[in-house]
Enzyme design. Structure first.
Site, short mmCIF file in Angstrom:
data_model
loop_
_atom_site.label_atom_id
_atom_site.label_comp_id
_atom_site.label_asym_id
_atom_site.label_seq_id
_atom_site.Cartn_x
_atom_site.Cartn_y
_atom_site.Cartn_z
N HIS A 1 0.90 -1.02 -0.08
CA HIS A 1 -0.25 -0.08 -0.23
C HIS A 1 0.91 1.27 -0.17
CE1 HIS A 1 -3.14 2.68 1.28
NE2 HIS A 1 -3.98 1.89 0.76
N ASP B 1 -7.98 -5.23 0.27
CA ASP B 1 -8.41 -6.12 -0.65
C ASP B 1 -8.27 -7.52 -0.65
OD1 ASP B 1 -9.53 -4.17 -2.36
OD2 ASP B 1 -7.94 -3.47 -3.29
N1 ACO Z 1 4.24 -7.45 -4.97
C1 ACO Z 1 5.50 -7.49 -5.03
N2 ACO Z 1 6.37 -6.44 -4.99
C2 ACO Z 1 5.69 -5.22 -4.60
C3 ACO Z 1 4.25 -5.17 -4.36
C4 ACO Z 1 3.41 -6.30 -4.48
N3 ACO Z 1 2.22 -6.30 -4.52
N4 ACO Z 1 3.91 -3.65 -3.99
C5 ACO Z 1 4.86 -3.23 -3.93
N5 ACO Z 1 6.02 -4.12 -4.32
C6 ACO Z 1 7.48 -3.81 -4.36
C7 ACO Z 1 7.73 -2.77 -5.59
O1 ACO Z 1 8.24 -3.82 -6.57
C8 ACO Z 1 8.99 -2.10 -5.23
O2 ACO Z 1 10.03 -2.71 -5.08
P1 ACO Z 1 11.62 -1.92 -5.33
O3 ACO Z 1 11.57 -0.92 -4.35
O4 ACO Z 1 12.38 -3.05 -4.89
O5 ACO Z 1 11.58 -1.73 -6.78
C9 ACO Z 1 8.58 -1.49 -3.69
O6 ACO Z 1 7.55 -2.81 -3.45
C10 ACO Z 1 7.69 -0.05 -3.82
O7 ACO Z 1 6.67 -0.43 -4.75
P2 ACO Z 1 5.82 1.01 -5.39
O8 ACO Z 1 5.13 0.39 -6.49
O9 ACO Z 1 6.98 2.13 -5.44
O10 ACO Z 1 4.90 1.21 -4.01
P3 ACO Z 1 3.68 2.06 -4.06
O11 ACO Z 1 3.53 2.82 -2.67
O12 ACO Z 1 3.66 2.99 -5.40
O13 ACO Z 1 2.74 0.91 -4.31
C11 ACO Z 1 0.79 -0.26 -4.64
C12 ACO Z 1 1.64 0.59 -3.82
C13 ACO Z 1 0.44 0.03 -5.95
C14 ACO Z 1 -0.56 -0.50 -3.98
C15 ACO Z 1 1.45 -1.74 -4.72
O14 ACO Z 1 1.86 -2.12 -3.44
C16 ACO Z 1 0.80 -2.88 -5.63
O15 ACO Z 1 0.91 -2.84 -6.79
N6 ACO Z 1 0.12 -3.65 -4.83
C17 ACO Z 1 -0.59 -4.44 -5.47
C18 ACO Z 1 -2.10 -4.11 -6.07
C19 ACO Z 1 -2.75 -3.94 -4.72
O16 ACO Z 1 -3.21 -4.85 -4.03
N7 ACO Z 1 -3.62 -2.80 -5.16
C20 ACO Z 1 -4.64 -2.46 -3.87
C21 ACO Z 1 -4.00 -1.36 -3.16
S1 ACO Z 1 -5.07 -0.87 -1.85
C22 ACO Z 1 -6.43 0.19 -2.42
O17 ACO Z 1 -6.21 0.58 -3.76
C23 ACO Z 1 -7.56 -0.26 -2.05
#
Ligand code: ACO
Length: 425
Positions: free
Chosen positions: A303, A360
């Site tokens: 998140h 979620d």
């Molecule tokens: N699985 C694997 N790796 C992940 C995940 C994941 N679900 N989420 C983040 N990471 C990793 C990224 O690859 C990144 O790694 P790095 O720093 O080594 O390159 C690091 O964690 C940070 O990720 P970002 O995308 O920069 O973080 P951000 O804050 O933008 O992401 C997000 C938030 C989009 C929700 C992300 O965690 C994700 O894609 N999760 C999966 C989708 C999801 O469950 N969305 C629902 C969110 S809750 C809602 O909207 C109601």
């Protein structure tokens, strides 16, 4: 003396004031930055940017705190209803009995959808995703109902109209997509019971309203009701800032919510869990999620704000257990989810990246137990988020320092060059 930070640039010092929120969080006020220094800030994905001051929802992502108008979401999930929570978000205070009754009457008065809108539904291709349909239909409401005047009474009517009709429209889209008769709203039912009845009642099999299912739906919707400046709420505020009508702004929010990185994740989680339950390799999926060369992510984890357990995920997990027990159901996906969570929480990659289950992760299991089809999951999220979008839109409309949202950019394209006629290219 008011706090400030000092910026040193081109040999000069600039004092930028600090703004402090009611929970002590601090922000640098850069509203005069460009005028005084010629500089702008660059913040991809706005991870460090406060776009507004807001008195609606407080989130502390490090401590796992979520409060609506100051009230912890745990207390609302346990003791409130979605209707009451919607009132709280939109109006700032919990309603008195009289106010709640008036709100219920208004919701009932506005629950019917113009019959002509049914023909719209019938003309969408059968394979259309309900989120695309809902976004289009909410935008279309403006053609059927008049534009808001700036009278308080008009706002109340438009707001209740939206809250009530979106629920009717969601159930209608489900019925029409199945080729079934539309079930009309009933004024003797509560907000959630009414929705369930419109979704599942049929002339050949009357729907029996189960209070445990109604409670579960209330909790689901309360947990989704607002989450400060998330992607879809930001979309509502940005689109709303052009002073477009409320329906168009909410329609933009629905479109943003549809994305799998946002609300669309609840559908994606169930698809992942289903794949594992049917023999997919769980360890391989985790390995893929950890591989930086692979765009695959573990849905329902991570998140932007929470760097610990999402408080909504805790409640949702408990709710999934309670509901399945009460309904005497078992869901193999719950076992898969538990196993996946256990493995991920012990994994170094997930620990280092602060990746915990988000709202979620368990919500799809609750929705499955209620009987909601998978392609309607994100629509349920949209119904839940509606009061938050409305409250945020209303707050932005009442903002004395209101401005059109118009970010800047750092241009990285070519320098000026002449147009080349096609025969010379
Ligand atoms: N699985 C694997 N790796 C992940 C995940 C994941 N679900 N989420 C983040 N990471 C990793 C990224 O690859 C990144 O790694 P790095 O720093 O080594 O390159 C690091 O964690 C940070 O990720 P970002 O995308 O920069 O973080 P951000 O804050 O933008 O992401 C997000 C938030 C989009 C929700 C992300 O965690 C994700 O894609 N999760 C999966 C989708 C999801 O469950 N969305 C629902 C969110 S809750 C809602 O909207 C109601």
């Amino acid at each position: 003396m008011a706090e400030h930070v000092t910026l040193i640039y081109a040999g000069k010092e600039f004092r930028l004031p600090l703004v402090t929120g009611s929970e002590g969080e601090k922000a640098i006020d850069i509203s005069l930055l460009r005028r005084e220094t010629g500089l702008i800030t660059l913040d991809s994905g706005y991870a460090n940017t406060g776009s507004c001051k807001s008195a609606i929802t407080f989130v502390d992502g490090e401590k796992g705190i979520l409060r609506y108008r100051g009230i912890p979401v745990e207390q609302l999930a346990e003791r409130s209803t979605f209707k009451e929570t919607a009132y709280l978000l939109i109006n700032g205070e919990l309603p008195s009995q009289k106010e709640l009754t008036r709100f219920s009457v208004l919701l009932n008065d506005h629950s019917l959808v113009h019959e002509d809108m049914k023909t719209f539904y019938q003309n969408f291709p059968r394979s259309s995703h309900p989120m695309g349909i809902l976004s289009a239909m909410v935008n279309a409401l403006r053609s059927f109902y008049p534009e808001l005047q700036d009278l308080d009474e008009e706002t109340t009517i438009t707001v209740t109209r939206l809250l009530s009709k979106v629920r009717t429209m969601a159930a209608m889209s489900h019925k029409i997509s199945r080729g079934h008769t539309v079930v009309y709203p009933r004024s003797d039912l509560t907000y959630c019971a009414n929705f369930l009845n419109m979704m599942f009642d049929s002339p050949v099999k009357p729907y029996e309203i189960d209070p445990d299912v109604v409670k579960a739906l209330n909790v689901f919707l309360i947990l989704h009701a607002d989450h400060e400046q998330n992607c879809s709420t930001a979309a509502v505020r940005v689109v709303g800032s052009a002073r477009v009508n409320l329906y168009a702004a909410i329609s933009a929010g629905i479109a943003a919510l549809w994305g799998p990185l946002h609300g669309g994740a609840n559908q994606a989680v169930i698809e992942t869990l289903g794949e594992i339950a049917q023999g997919g390799n769980l360890h391989q999926m985790i390995a893929r999620a950890k591989d930086r060369q692979d765009p695959y992510r573990l849905m329902g984890f991570g998140h932007r704000v929470y760097k610990t357990f999402d408080p909504r995920a805790r409640i949702m997990k408990r709710m999934a257990h309670v509901l399945l027990d009460k309904l005497n159901l078992s869901d193999p996906l719950l076992d898969v989810a538990r196993e996946l969570e256990e493995i991920a929480l012990k994994d170094d990659y997930f620990i280092e990246h602060h990746l915990y289950p988000n709202v979620d992760f368990y919500s799809g299991i609750v929705l499955r137990a209620i009987g909601i089809p998978i392609n309607m999951f994100t629509v349920l999220f949209a119904i839940g988020r509606l009061p938050g979008w409305i409250a945020q839109w209303k707050e932005s409309m009442d903002e004395p320092d209101w401005k059109l949202c118009r970010p800047r950019q750092v241009y990285t394209g070519p320098h000026e060059r002449p147009y080349v006629p096609i025969e010379e290219r």
